[in-house]
Structures are given as structure tokens and as C-alpha cells.
Design an enzyme around this catalytic site. Structure first.
Site, PDB file in Angstrom:
ATOM      1  CB  CYS A 116      -1.274   0.692   7.801  1.00 33.64           C
ATOM      2  SG  CYS A 116      -2.799   0.526   6.844  1.00 33.64           S
ATOM      3  CG  HIS A 122      -6.074   1.797  -0.550  1.00 31.66           C
ATOM      4  ND1 HIS A 122      -4.889   2.335  -1.019  1.00 31.66           N
ATOM      5  CD2 HIS A 122      -5.708   0.857   0.374  1.00 31.66           C
ATOM      6  CE1 HIS A 122      -3.859   1.750  -0.410  1.00 31.66           C
ATOM      7  NE2 HIS A 122      -4.334   0.843   0.422  1.00 31.66           N
ATOM      8  CB  CYS A 170      -0.930   0.021   1.206  1.00 33.75           C
ATOM      9  SG  CYS A 170      -2.046  -1.378   1.285  1.00 33.75           S
TER      10      CYS A 170
END
Length: 403
Positions: A389, A359, A91
Site C-alpha cells: 500500500c 518498515h 512506501c
């Protein structure tokens, strides 16, 4: 050491990450190439203007494999002498691309870079590249692997966030994103995406659900409850690591978790000399960067130690930061960040986040840096911190400062 400056930051709108999403027909290469072309055109770049393109994407398979960065350069209008580097920090890939580029400039390895990333989740499914941390028992069993949704629920349980808490945060994200679009706060950074014929197909984040309220979310069942509780459930694995937890409170669902979307973002980073050469005015200085590994079971608490690390590198304290962007992977991730640092929500994700807008894994880190920069300029604030995160237990963070 040379300073590294942000000269421009652009992003695509985020399309729904499914076959009926507006960006489904656009390949990862084509989407990324439109971002590179927009940076080139807006900044007047020609020839071998940048040292490299550093491009993040989390699922490096199929059309997103084979050094996607280099392929994207070749598909764009950039000079073919510019190489490309694909990186994967899940991510945080887009943020790590920006941070790596900034640190290359600071170290004197080239005057300028384009950094960012892409993820076409409607075309390349999350996890389709395989993941040893999840499927190799010699790793997964030793480190008490659980899926991210379970990790998010562990955070909620461990730090005392109720279903109402996580739902309320999600509702606010939707409200803020809708208000930001209404107020045209993203206009400077959005690049309208076009099809192969040059016709516009998406100019607005399409994942948003501005009518979301507590009643709507209250009707959704916890998404990870069965995964955790049905034997052999992952809750049992987690409690081997955290025996003090009598039970895991499953509070997350699609409405308070980040959306699956297609999207891309690009950031132009360079030295002072680069800006002078092209007549560009720097918008911000990248003051410090950081990355860190964390507990792989709870997995998603990385923004806290990454922030501590980046503040130390910058010689700052939390109170020195004017605005924050914390990627909304799950509500509990951001609630834990605010709890750990006693950060007021009025300073954090003021234009909503990934719960409302989605996302796109490899692009999100670059997106939130650009969103942070735009909002700092809008409010006249001088310092900002962005953090995410990261799957398998990591965190990354960046501090920027207006010039």
C-alpha cells in the site's frame, strides 16, 4: 522484448529508528553505499557495469535530499561513470525502483541496473520534507485527507476486522520473524553493517519483539483514537466520505503497525546477455509490474487493485501464485488483502513482516522482493507476488518467477 532477470538481492538488517538504534550513527549515504559495495563485490562488477542506480527514498530532505542516488554512487566503490536516479513513491519507492529498472531492461535501455532504496528514519524524520496532500487545504479538504493510522482503522471498520483480529495477526508476524531468524532464512541476503572504522555494528534485525503475545498487545491503547475523535477529529472528515460508517473502530497501535526503522536494500537486475558477460546465473525473471492510484481517504487498499492489475499483465490468476509478500504497514492492510483474494496465511508473509522487523519506507519494496525470492528458492516454489500500500492512495505490485 528483452527479459529482465534478478541476479542478486541484498539488504541491511533493520535498526531501531531512534537515537539509541544501532544504525543511528550511519548516514543514509553511508548505509546505501555499503549495499552498493556488497552488490558490486558479490557479482564481480567492474567499470561501467550497470546503466544506472535507481534509488528510492520517501523523505527526500536533509541528508536524503539532493539526488541521494548519485551521492550514494559517489560514496561507494562503483565507477563514477554510473549515474543515479532518486525516486519517491512513498512506501513503494524501493519496489518502484526495481520495477522501473526491470522495465528499462525490457525496453532495451541498458543491460543492467542496481535498484533499491534506503530510509534512515532515526536521522531524517518521516514527514520532515513536508507533504502538500496533508497540509495544503486546497487538496486535503477536497480529497478528505486523514492520517494513515485513521485510514487503517477505516479499513478495519469497513471490512469487519476486530481488535483481536489485528492483534492476532501482529503476534503471528513476530513469531514468524523470530522463527525465520532462528532458521537462518535471511543469511543469504543480509549484509552486516559496519561503522566508519570497518567494525561490525549490526547483523540482525533489532526491532523484533519475539515475546509479544495477545496479553501484551491487549494492554496498548489505540494510537489513533484521540486523533480521530477529539474535535475537530479526523473521524468526522472520514465520515463525510463514508457516511454509512456510524463510527470508526480504532484498533491499531504500535504493536500491530509497522515499526519505524533504519534500513536499505539493493537488487541487481539485468538482461541475459549481462549475466553471460559477468558469469552470473539469473535467480528469477520479473514477469510483470503494476502501479495504480486509489481512494486517498481510505488510502491503504492499493494492494488489492494493484494485484488485480499485475495479474492481468502477467496473464495469471491469483491461484497461479505460490507465495505472497504484502507489506505489513498495518495489520488491517494485509487482512484485507487475504480477505479480498481468499489467500491462505500459510502462503503469505511466511517469515513475518514489517510489524515485527520494521518498515524503512524507501527500502521496503526492494526488501520484500528479496525476501520473496529467497523463500521461493527455499521452498522450491515457482511464482511469487509482492505488493505494498502507498500513502495518499496508491498501490504497487511485482510478479517474479524462478528461472
Amino acid at each position: 522484448m528483452t527479459e529482465a532477470y534478478i541476479y542478486d538481492a541484498l539488504r541491511s538488517p533493520r535498526g531501531k529508528g531512534r537515537k539509541d538504534g544501532s544504525l543511528h550513527e550511519v548516514t543514509s549515504v553511508a548505509l546505501g553505499a555499503q549495499m552498493l559495495n556488497a552488490i558490486r563485490e558479490r557479482s564481480g562488477l567492474d567499470g561501467h557495469a550497470v546503466e544506472d542506480v535507481i534509488w528510492g527514498n520517501a523523505t527526500q530532505a536533509f541528508e536524503q535530499g539532493g539526488c541521494l542516488a548519485r551521492t550514494t554512487v559517489l560514496a561507494s566503490e562503483l565507477d563514477e561513470r554510473i549515474p543515479g536516479l532518486s525516486i519517491n513513491r512513498f512506501c513503494a519507492s524501493g519496489m518502484e525502483a526495481v520495477n522501473l529498472a526491470a522495465n528499462q531492461v525490457k525496453g532495451g535501455a541498458g543491460e543492467a541496473y542496481i535498484a533499491g532504496g534506503v530510509e534512515c528514519m532515526s536521522r531524517v524524520a518521516m514527514g520532515s520534507d513536508g507533504a502538500a496532500v496533508a497540509v495544503d487545504p486546497t487538496v486535503a479538504m477536497d480529497h478528505y485527507f486523514v492520517p494513515q493510522g485513521i485510514s487503517a482503522d477505516i479499513i478495519a471498520t469497513e471490512y469487519g476486522f476486530s481488535r483481536d483480529d489485528v492483534d492476532s495477526f501482529a503476534v503471528e508476524s513476530q513469531k514468524r520473524a523470530a522463527a525465520a531468524w532462528e532458521d537462518k532464512r535471511f543469511d543469504r541476503s543480509i549484509v552486516t553493517i559496519r561503522d566508519v572504522n570497518g567494525l561490525p555494528i549490526l547483523a540482525h534485525d533489532e526491532y523484533m519483539r519475539p515475546g509479544t503475545d495477545m496479553q501484551t498487545l491487549g494492554g496498548l491503547k489505540p494510537a489513533f483514537k484521540d486523533l480521530g475523535e477529539v474535535m475537530p477529529g479526523f473521524d468526522s472528515v472520514a465520515k463525510l466520505k463514508y457516511p454509512h460508517l456510524e463510527a470508526i473502530n480504532h484498533v491499531h497501535h504500535a504493536g500491530n503497525s509497522s515499526g519505524i526503522v533504519d534500513g536499505s536494500a539493493a537488487v541487481l537486475i539485468g538482461s541475459k546477455e549481462f549475466g553471460e558477460k559477468y558469469g552470473l546465473k539469473p535467480r528469477a525473471r520479473i514477469r510483470a509490474t503494476a502501479k495504480i492510484g486509489t481512494d486517498p481517504t481510505i488510502m491503504l487498499t492499493g494492494p488489492v487493485p494493484a494485484t488485480e492489475r499485475v495479474l492481468k499483465a502477467a496473464g495469471m490468476e491469483i491461484g497461479d501464485i505460490d507465495l505472497f509478500e504484502v507489506n505489513e504497514a498495518f495489520s488491517s492492510v494485509v487482512l484485507r488483502f487475504m480477505q479480498a483474494f481468499d489467500v491462505d496465511h500459510s502462503k503469505l508473509n511466511v517469515n513475518g513482516g514489517a510489524i515485527a522487523m520494521g518498515h524503512p519506507l524507501g527500502a521496503s519494496g526492494a526488501i520484500i522482493i528479496g525476501t520473496l525470492l529467497d523463500e521461493m528458492e527455499r521452498q522450491g516454489k515457482s511464482t511469487g507476488l509482492a505488493t505494498l500500500c502507498v500513502a495518499s492512495g496508491m498501490g504497487a505490485a511485482t510478479v517474479i518467477e524462478l528461472v
